[in-house]
Scaffold this motif. Structure first.
Motif, PDB file in Angstrom:
ATOM      1  N   ASP A  47       8.903   2.595   9.069  1.00 34.04           N
ATOM      2  CA  ASP A  47       8.615   4.014   9.261  1.00 34.04           C
ATOM      3  C   ASP A  47       8.064   4.558   7.946  1.00 34.04           C
ATOM      4  N   LEU A  48       6.758   4.780   7.887  1.00 33.96           N
ATOM      5  CA  LEU A  48       6.129   5.187   6.634  1.00 33.96           C
ATOM      6  C   LEU A  48       6.599   6.553   6.138  1.00 33.96           C
ATOM      7  N   GLU A  49       7.196   7.348   7.022  1.00 31.06           N
ATOM      8  CA  GLU A  49       7.739   8.635   6.593  1.00 31.06           C
ATOM      9  C   GLU A  49       8.883   8.450   5.600  1.00 31.06           C
ATOM     10  N   ARG A  50       9.444   7.234   5.549  1.00 33.49           N
ATOM     11  CA  ARG A  50      10.589   6.976   4.672  1.00 33.49           C
ATOM     12  C   ARG A  50      10.160   6.516   3.275  1.00 33.49           C
ATOM     13  N   LEU A  60       4.118  12.937  -0.234  1.00 33.93           N
ATOM     14  CA  LEU A  60       3.572  12.294   0.955  1.00 33.93           C
ATOM     15  C   LEU A  60       3.188  13.392   1.935  1.00 33.93           C
ATOM     16  N   SER A  61       1.891  13.591   2.151  1.00 36.19           N
ATOM     17  CA  SER A  61       1.454  14.727   2.963  1.00 36.19           C
ATOM     18  C   SER A  61       1.287  14.375   4.437  1.00 36.19           C
ATOM     19  N   VAL A  72      -2.199   0.902   4.534  1.00 38.74           N
ATOM     20  CA  VAL A  72      -3.147   1.358   3.522  1.00 38.74           C
ATOM     21  C   VAL A  72      -2.660   2.701   2.993  1.00 38.74           C
ATOM     22  N   ILE A  73      -2.536   2.809   1.684  1.00 37.53           N
ATOM     23  CA  ILE A  73      -2.094   4.052   1.053  1.00 37.53           C
ATOM     24  C   ILE A  73      -3.300   4.712   0.409  1.00 37.53           C
ATOM     25  N   LEU A  74      -3.517   5.979   0.709  1.00 37.76           N
ATOM     26  CA  LEU A  74      -4.622   6.730   0.111  1.00 37.76           C
ATOM     27  C   LEU A  74      -4.047   7.748  -0.872  1.00 37.76           C
TER      28      LEU A  74
END
Length: 274
Positions: A47-50, A60-61, A72-74
């Motif tokens: 869960d990328l929200e974590r 984290l927007s 992929v992280i921008l």
């Protein structure tokens, strides 16, 4: 997507190669990298929200979850802003250290970076000082700094379409031929606007306008702007601004500081809102 004030152009995050060499310094660096790579590290959560990010570096927007695909992280980049570049440098190290990120993509290059020459420089403290000087002059990106200084092994890969990139550079150079004439014309209009402001603006509005102008020209920071804004309030049912009433210089300073913190908290809340 990570957001840092001020932010502008999107930058995919992934970059760096671990370096080995024949010199004693290079061998020591390789040993450090080996120790780091052997230590247990997390992976990105399902869960990328974590994902956790230090508040001082960014927020984290938004996230977009797609099953069975690489993450992929921008990072939003603010070009030529020293503090933003330092934050990008530290963000890359944060993801390398805490989430095992070992691939970094960057704009402005089309091949893999090879930072071995500078990474093996014997006097690392002097190298760090030089990099800090470049940061202050806005002459180095956070990604390049991470490639040179981060102790975590990673690959840094340029992702530009080089032919398209060169076309863009050529257009920029063509525009720069007219820089002097355009700058002179803009300066004339800018000075005329300043004179008009002095005729129309109140003393309070002039002070705020000057603080904002310094901020936009990178000669001041956000805290300085907020301190100026915190001195004034809008009277009920009236136009304009008035100084906030305070009982003394100490109380005035305390109230301004509290107001600055309140506005900063509100800005942070708005940036975090989806």
């Amino acid at each position: 997507m990570l957001k840092k004030i001020p932010a502008a152009i999107l930058l995919p995050v992934f970059i760096l190669t671990s370096v080995t060499g024949n010199s004693q310094i290079a061998n020591a660096q390789a040993a450090v990298s080996q120790n780091i790579s052997d230590s247990p590290r997390q992976t990105l959560p399902l869960d990328l929200e974590r994902i956790e990010i230090p508040k001082a570096l960014g927020t984290l927007s938004e996230t977009h979850q797609v099953k069975n695909t690489p993450a992929v992280i921008l990072i939003q980049d603010a070009h030529s802003i020293p503090d933003a570049q330092r934050s990008i440098y530290r963000l890359i190290e944060h993801f390398q250290k805490n989430y095992g990120v070992d691939q970094v993509a960057l704009e402005g290059a089309s091949v893999k970076l090879n930072p071995q020459f500078l990474r093996s420089f014997p006097d690392q403290k002097r190298l760090q000082k030089i990099l800090n000087d470049y940061f202050d002059k806005a002459e180095i990106s956070g990604v390049s700094a991470a490639a040179l200084m981060s102790p975590y092994p990673a690959t840094y890969q340029g992702i530009e379409d080089w032919e398209l990139y060169e076309q863009g550079v050529e257009l920029y150079r063509e525009a720069m031929k007219h820089e002097k004439a355009l700058s002179e014309a803009l300066n004339v209009k800018r000075e005329a606007l300043k004179k008009e402001k002095k005729k129309v603006y109140t003393k309070a509005l002039l002070e705020i306008d000057q603080a904002l102008e310094k901020f936009y020209e990178n000669q001041g920071n956000l805290i300085e702007v907020l301190k100026v804004l915190a001195k004034y309030e809008k009277p009920e049912g009236e136009l304009g601004l008035i100084l906030k009433k305070t009982e003394g210089s100490q109380q005035k300073a305390e109230k301004i500081e509290l107001e600055v913190k309140r506005v900063a908290a509100e800005v942070d809340r708005l940036l975090r809102r989806p």
